[in-house]
Design a protein around this motif. Structure first.
Motif, PDB file in Angstrom:
ATOM      1  N   GLN A  36     -50.886  19.627   0.157  1.00 54.09           N
ATOM      2  CA  GLN A  36     -49.577  18.986   0.010  1.00 54.09           C
ATOM      3  C   GLN A  36     -49.538  17.660   0.749  1.00 54.09           C
ATOM      4  O   GLN A  36     -48.899  16.699   0.297  1.00 54.09           O
ATOM      5  N   ALA A  37     -50.229  17.573   1.905  1.00 51.49           N
ATOM      6  CA  ALA A  37     -50.265  16.330   2.670  1.00 51.49           C
ATOM      7  C   ALA A  37     -50.965  15.216   1.878  1.00 51.49           C
ATOM      8  O   ALA A  37     -50.540  14.058   1.903  1.00 51.49           O
ATOM      9  N   GLN A  38     -52.026  15.594   1.162  1.00 50.95           N
ATOM     10  CA  GLN A  38     -52.734  14.612   0.333  1.00 50.95           C
ATOM     11  C   GLN A  38     -51.849  14.128  -0.809  1.00 50.95           C
ATOM     12  O   GLN A  38     -51.841  12.939  -1.143  1.00 50.95           O
ATOM     13  N   VAL A  39     -51.105  15.061  -1.400  1.00 51.39           N
ATOM     14  CA  VAL A  39     -50.185  14.680  -2.471  1.00 51.39           C
ATOM     15  C   VAL A  39     -49.148  13.697  -1.943  1.00 51.39           C
ATOM     16  O   VAL A  39     -48.830  12.687  -2.581  1.00 51.39           O
ATOM     17  N   SER A  40     -48.627  13.976  -0.752  1.00 54.85           N
ATOM     18  CA  SER A  40     -47.612  13.113  -0.152  1.00 54.85           C
ATOM     19  C   SER A  40     -48.158  11.712   0.086  1.00 54.85           C
ATOM     20  O   SER A  40     -47.489  10.714  -0.227  1.00 54.85           O
ATOM     21  N   ARG A  41     -49.394  11.633   0.625  1.00 51.60           N
ATOM     22  CA  ARG A  41     -50.002  10.325   0.885  1.00 51.60           C
ATOM     23  C   ARG A  41     -50.266   9.572  -0.411  1.00 51.60           C
ATOM     24  O   ARG A  41     -50.009   8.369  -0.521  1.00 51.60           O
ATOM     25  N   LEU A  42     -50.797  10.281  -1.404  1.00 50.44           N
ATOM     26  CA  LEU A  42     -51.092   9.648  -2.689  1.00 50.44           C
ATOM     27  C   LEU A  42     -49.818   9.170  -3.379  1.00 50.44           C
ATOM     28  O   LEU A  42     -49.779   8.089  -3.969  1.00 50.44           O
ATOM     29  N   GLU A  43     -48.779   9.998  -3.314  1.00 51.25           N
ATOM     30  CA  GLU A  43     -47.504   9.621  -3.934  1.00 51.25           C
ATOM     31  C   GLU A  43     -46.951   8.356  -3.298  1.00 51.25           C
ATOM     32  O   GLU A  43     -46.529   7.420  -3.996  1.00 51.25           O
ATOM     33  N   LYS A  44     -46.961   8.301  -1.977  1.00 47.67           N
ATOM     34  CA  LYS A  44     -46.437   7.137  -1.265  1.00 47.67           C
ATOM     35  C   LYS A  44     -47.237   5.883  -1.589  1.00 47.67           C
ATOM     36  O   LYS A  44     -46.673   4.812  -1.860  1.00 47.67           O
ATOM     37  N   ALA A  45     -48.580   6.009  -1.592  1.00 46.83           N
ATOM     38  CA  ALA A  45     -49.437   4.856  -1.870  1.00 46.83           C
ATOM     39  C   ALA A  45     -49.276   4.383  -3.313  1.00 46.83           C
ATOM     40  O   ALA A  45     -49.273   3.179  -3.588  1.00 46.83           O
ATOM     41  N   THR A  46     -49.133   5.341  -4.241  1.00 43.75           N
ATOM     42  CA  THR A  46     -48.982   4.993  -5.657  1.00 43.75           C
ATOM     43  C   THR A  46     -47.654   4.288  -5.913  1.00 43.75           C
ATOM     44  O   THR A  46     -47.589   3.299  -6.648  1.00 43.75           O
ATOM     45  N   LEU A  47     -46.579   4.778  -5.301  1.00 43.66           N
ATOM     46  CA  LEU A  47     -45.277   4.138  -5.462  1.00 43.66           C
ATOM     47  C   LEU A  47     -45.282   2.725  -4.902  1.00 43.66           C
ATOM     48  O   LEU A  47     -44.669   1.810  -5.466  1.00 43.66           O
ATOM     49  N   GLU A  48     -45.992   2.536  -3.790  1.00 38.33           N
ATOM     50  CA  GLU A  48     -46.093   1.192  -3.213  1.00 38.33           C
ATOM     51  C   GLU A  48     -46.873   0.265  -4.134  1.00 38.33           C
ATOM     52  O   GLU A  48     -46.520  -0.907  -4.302  1.00 38.33           O
ATOM     53  N   LYS A  49     -47.922   0.810  -4.759  1.00 39.56           N
ATOM     54  CA  LYS A  49     -48.708   0.015  -5.704  1.00 39.56           C
ATOM     55  C   LYS A  49     -47.858  -0.413  -6.895  1.00 39.56           C
ATOM     56  O   LYS A  49     -47.896  -1.567  -7.339  1.00 39.56           O
TER      57      LYS A  49
END
Length: 257
Positions: free
Chosen positions: A239-252
């Motif tokens: 879940q932590a990886q999903v959270s990091r990926l989601e945040k980075a993707t939204l920023e992109k």
């Protein structure tokens, strides 16, 4: 619907090329220096943009081939007039050009004609309605509009009904010294349809630049309303990886928008 039509104007839409931003910029530079091959390739590489735009006019029952050709005229104008020194994407510049060309075509080829006297009365009725609405802060009746204009109620009703037809939005309702005012110009759109629609195009472009896993996370999270835990279980990460990926993707995506 247009998106089910595989061939338009002899062009197989299933095989239309999509250019990257880098390819577009290189072709724009070459085209500005007089390279006709680059210009043709740039036009061909943006035909999907025209195709996506004409789908917006599908409810008007216009011939898809005709709209596609007219949209291509707008695309060519965008290619020829785009300033590569501007800090704006080519598609952002081209979309309003293409839409404008299609709107002019629809306006000029309107099969339903309204007499000038009726159009003028309709315009004055709209103006009177706006003045009465501002004065009394409630919707005026046809009787009140007619009284303000000094016209018969039936004539005012006829004029206002005449411009209710959707196609009449592209008809001139008032002309003065050759300058026409169209009903479309008098109507406010609180939804900012063109802007919202353009944002959707840009969003799709941004989504296309994501990796397969990034697109899947965004799709599951925001289009299928799944929790980060559910997404983690589905794609096999924490879940932590999903959270990091989601945040980075939204920023992109935010940066691209």
């Amino acid at each position: 619907m247009y998106y089910n039509k595989v061939e338009i104007c002899g062009v197989n839409t299933a095989n239309l090329k999509v250019l990257t931003d880098e390819e577009k910029r290189e072709l724009l530079l070459r085209a500005r220096n007089g390279d006709e091959t680059a210009r043709a390739e740039l036009i061909s590489g943006n035909l999907r943009l025209v195709l996506s735009i004409i789908q917006r006019f599908s409810g008007r029952r216009e011939n898809a081939d005709d709209l596609f050709q007219v949209g291509c005229i707008g695309l060519v104008k965008a290619v020829d007039h785009f300033n590569i020194d501007m800090d704006v994407k080519f598609s952002t510049y081209a979309v309003p050009m293409i839409i404008g060309e299609i709107r002019r075509y629809l306006r000029d080829n309107n099969a339903i004609r309204i007499s000038r006297s009726v159009r003028d009365l309709a315009y004055r009725a709209l103006q009177a309605r706006e003045e009465l609405l501002n004065a009394k802060e409630s919707e005026p009746t046809v009787d009140e509009i007619a009284a303000k204009l000094g016209e018969k109620k039936e004539a005012v009703m006829h004029a206002m009904e005449a411009i209710v037809e959707p196609i009449s939005l592209y008809e001139p309702v008032y002309s003065d010294n050759g300058d026409s005012l169209y009903l479309m110009d008098q109507l406010a759109d609180s939804s900012n349809g063109d802007e919202t629609w353009l944002e959707n195009i840009v969003l799709r472009e941004a989504m296309n630049r994501l990796s397969e896993r990034e697109r899947k996370i965004i799709n599951l999270r925001f289009y299928r309303n799944k929790t980060q835990m559910e997404i983690a279980e589905e794609i096999g990460i924490s879940q932590a990886q999903v959270s990091r990926l989601e945040k980075a993707t939204l920023e992109k995506i935010r940066k691209q928008l």
